[in-house]
Enzyme design. Sequence first.
Site, short mmCIF file in Angstrom:
data_model
loop_
_atom_site.label_atom_id
_atom_site.label_comp_id
_atom_site.label_asym_id
_atom_site.label_seq_id
_atom_site.Cartn_x
_atom_site.Cartn_y
_atom_site.Cartn_z
N SER A 1 0.80 -1.22 0.00
CA SER A 1 0.00 0.00 0.00
C SER A 1 0.83 1.27 0.00
O SER A 1 0.33 2.34 -0.36
CB SER A 1 -0.94 0.01 1.21
N ASP B 1 -3.31 8.26 8.09
CA ASP B 1 -4.52 7.58 8.55
C ASP B 1 -4.30 6.56 9.65
O ASP B 1 -5.17 5.74 9.93
CB ASP B 1 -5.23 6.92 7.37
N HIS C 1 -0.68 4.67 7.02
CA HIS C 1 0.01 5.19 5.85
C HIS C 1 0.45 6.63 6.08
O HIS C 1 -0.06 7.30 6.97
CB HIS C 1 -0.92 5.08 4.64
#
Length: 386
Positions: A45, A349, A352
């Site tokens: 990610s 968040d 990340h």
Amino acid sequence: MTSFTYSFFQITLTTIFFISSSSSSSFASTTNSRPFKRIYAFGDSFTDTGNTRSVTGPSGFGHVSSSPYGMTFFHHPTNRYSDGRLVIDFVTQELYLPFLQPYILLKDKTNASSSSGVNFAVAGSTAINHAFFVKNNLTLDVTPQSIQTQLIWFNKFLESQGCKGGVTTTPGCKASVDDALFWVGEIGVNDYAYIVGSEVSGDTIRKLAISTKTQFLQELLKKGAKYVVVQGLPPSGCLPLAMSLADENDRDAMGCVKSVNNQCYTHNVAFQAKLQQLRIQFPQAVIVYADYWNAYATVFNNPARYGLKERFKACCGSGTPPYNYEVFAVCGSPSAKACPNPSQYINWDGVHLTEAMYKVVADMFLHGKFSHPPFSYLLDRKQRQG
């Protein structure tokens, strides 16, 4: 912890503006043109620019396709796990290339362009093949994609370019690899997160993850990859999610989760030894190690120097102190809100990073002392070899 919390712990500990006018011009002056015609990116990610959109990804951050994700630069969600650009985006801009298309988009749209490269990274990906986690009953919210999946996708992409069987001996096919930069973003954090609460040891994960990553790199190098950048693991114990779930006595000198950071650090040391072996095995290639651990730690220990302020708290979250992170109200959910100034935050968040942090880290990789050998050495080799 509850199964729901465990699920979130697994899924979330995963993976044109130039970095600055002066840094961009420094590359321009040495290359006078685009040093690479294309980039192929891999990872989780931290590098994914949209592949999760059409495949099974981390359900805990299923709101990545909604606001406020993408608010800073794109001003709309782009399926990136950030408020804006990622490290790979700054890399492409630095090298005068457009943002990379996610592989899944190339499959979905016949008119999608791949001339400047492809991004194969998938959020939630592991280094170890998915079958290992199935065998050990560790399938809760585990993304079925791994670095092996991304290699399969890459082979299919090569076949679509006329490279039958992934062979790159024909002139046109060979050129698609010769003129490419291979950027392997961090991957492996998820592997450790998925074994939390199980009997599988961290040592087992480290050995298997490094072995599969090494095999993956060998395959790329055998196909003719000459310019490869491989990111290490960041100190994931500094992420708000890790901080919120760990025992308060489990802390290191940075104030982060010691057990998690030790795991990542040990992994990086062992992995760098394997990279050195690959350099000996493939002397024609330049293999750069991007030291994510020390780059992140350097910023974390002195954020003000890099224009940042908040080290531990997430920009986007539920407002729950002290980390603004709550597994039942992650960023993008109705009860979560984004801070008005993400450029002052390291974390976006809870898991990340912000565009601001990615920008600083990218600059450290491309122009600083956190790539070994320096990225400038890789560019010089490319320029000499044409």
